[in-house]
Design a protein around this motif. Structure first.
Motif, short mmCIF file in Angstrom:
data_model
loop_
_atom_site.label_atom_id
_atom_site.label_comp_id
_atom_site.label_asym_id
_atom_site.label_seq_id
_atom_site.Cartn_x
_atom_site.Cartn_y
_atom_site.Cartn_z
N GLN A 97 37.02 22.38 -21.35
CA GLN A 97 36.46 22.67 -20.19
C GLN A 97 37.89 22.40 -19.45
N LYS A 98 39.08 21.87 -20.39
CA LYS A 98 39.88 21.74 -19.27
C LYS A 98 40.64 23.27 -19.40
N ALA A 100 39.24 25.66 -19.14
CA ALA A 100 38.44 26.84 -18.43
C ALA A 100 39.34 26.57 -16.74
N ALA A 101 39.19 25.94 -16.60
CA ALA A 101 40.23 24.83 -15.61
C ALA A 101 41.20 25.68 -15.20
N GLU A 102 42.13 25.43 -16.76
CA GLU A 102 43.06 26.10 -16.43
C GLU A 102 43.16 27.84 -16.14
N PHE A 103 41.99 28.34 -16.56
CA PHE A 103 41.60 29.47 -16.30
C PHE A 103 40.90 30.67 -14.85
N ALA A 104 40.23 29.13 -14.46
CA ALA A 104 39.77 29.01 -13.05
C ALA A 104 40.89 29.36 -11.83
N GLN A 105 42.24 28.90 -12.51
CA GLN A 105 42.62 29.01 -11.60
C GLN A 105 43.69 30.30 -11.38
N GLU A 106 44.13 31.04 -12.38
CA GLU A 106 44.20 32.37 -12.58
C GLU A 106 43.54 33.21 -11.45
N GLU A 107 44.50 35.07 -11.40
CA GLU A 107 43.84 35.93 -10.59
C GLU A 107 43.39 36.03 -11.38
N HIS A 108 43.99 36.65 -12.49
CA HIS A 108 43.15 37.77 -13.10
C HIS A 108 42.91 37.68 -14.71
N LEU A 109 41.91 38.13 -14.95
CA LEU A 109 41.84 37.23 -16.79
C LEU A 109 41.40 38.43 -17.25
N VAL A 110 41.70 39.01 -18.32
CA VAL A 110 41.52 39.73 -19.49
C VAL A 110 41.27 39.20 -20.55
N THR A 152 33.99 29.60 -16.78
CA THR A 152 35.65 29.15 -16.34
C THR A 152 35.42 30.16 -14.19
N VAL A 153 33.66 30.94 -14.20
CA VAL A 153 33.74 31.75 -13.02
C VAL A 153 33.06 30.25 -11.98
N ARG A 154 32.26 29.47 -12.97
CA ARG A 154 31.07 28.25 -11.55
C ARG A 154 32.47 27.61 -11.75
N LEU A 155 33.90 27.16 -11.72
CA LEU A 155 34.72 27.15 -11.51
C LEU A 155 35.08 26.85 -10.24
N LEU A 156 34.86 28.22 -9.70
CA LEU A 156 35.53 28.97 -8.79
C LEU A 156 35.43 28.16 -7.63
N PRO A 157 35.83 28.22 -6.01
CA PRO A 157 35.73 27.85 -5.58
C PRO A 157 34.29 28.24 -4.37
#
Length: 246
Positions: A97-98, A100-110, A152-157
């Protein structure tokens, strides 16, 4: 957020990534999801993406060239954004989960989904992260990528209908989530705890914290080592341990 996925099996993503929370996030414009087949970037006439390993060994390895060129195409499409490039690999750091929260702060994931026996080692020089879904081996990285994208996406605002849902999830605060109930208050002799129907918000919050600690202690005691326990939580935990040991 923009997410790109490099895979040999793009059709695997069509259903799961278009439904539920992920589908709604795309409809709301919170997520742009692109799935590409890196076979299309192979520079030989047969469009092969794998070859035998130097020095011998079982299985085939993914070649560096198709993945490199696919990544370059993504970079050319989006040169201004900082990218976090994630290689799905059983030898990577465990996903949690930690992360996932890091990834959710990113602008672009590949996400790069592997297949066959493994990767040409030079592919690892192209990525920022090597991540594993768990201590087991799948036939490819596609299912792992879908799980990580979902988490990750479910943590986006503004993606979840109730923003507090994500903060109360298991693992978000280091503990497992407390038991939850809905109507009816009684069903076949099983009743909702009276305290949850009391209307006393402080008592309810204390009960939820205590039961979260209890569930974590009984099911995943290893998690408690990483939780900063308050004096109240320490007291609750002692009481739980005493109750369970009686």
């Amino acid at each position: 957020m923009r997410i790109d996925v490099l895979t040999l099996f793009p059709n695997m993503f069509a259903g799961p990534m278009g439904e539920s929370i992920i589908g709604k996030a795309q409809e709301k414009g919170k997520l742009t999801l692109n799935v590409s087949n890196f076979r299309e970037y192979s520079d030989n006439k047969h469009k092969t993406v794998d070859d035998y390993p130097y020095g011998g060994g079982a299985g085939m390895l993914l070649k560096v060239q198709p993945i490199y060129d696919n990544l370059q195409a993504i970079q050319n499409e989006s040169p201004a954004t900082k990218k976090r490039i994630i290689l799905l690999d059983p030898a990577g750091q465990p996903f949690n989960q930690k992360l996932a929260a890091e990834f959710a702060q990113e602008e672009h994931l590949v996400f790069i989904c592997g297949h066959y026996e493994g990767y040409d080692e030079r592919i690892r020089t192209l990525v920022t992260d090597e991540v594993s879904l768990g201590d087991y081996v799948l036939t490819g990285g596609e299912l792992g990528a879908m799980v990580m994208i979902d988490a990750t996406v479910r943590l986006l605002p503004d993606v979840l209908g109730n923003e507090s849902s994500a903060t109360g999830d298991s693992y978000s605060n280091g503990l497992l989530e407390h038991p939850q109930y809905t109507r009816p208050p009684a069903f076949k002799g099983m009743e909702v705890p009276e305290i949850l129907r009391s209307g006393n918000h402080q008592l309810i919050a204390d009960w939820q914290l205590q039961e979260s600690l209890r569930r974590t202690y009984l099911r995943r005691p290893d998690l408690l080592a990483d939780v900063a326990l308050t004096p109240q939580m320490e007291k609750m935990l002692r009481e739980i341990q005493q109750e369970e040991n009686e």
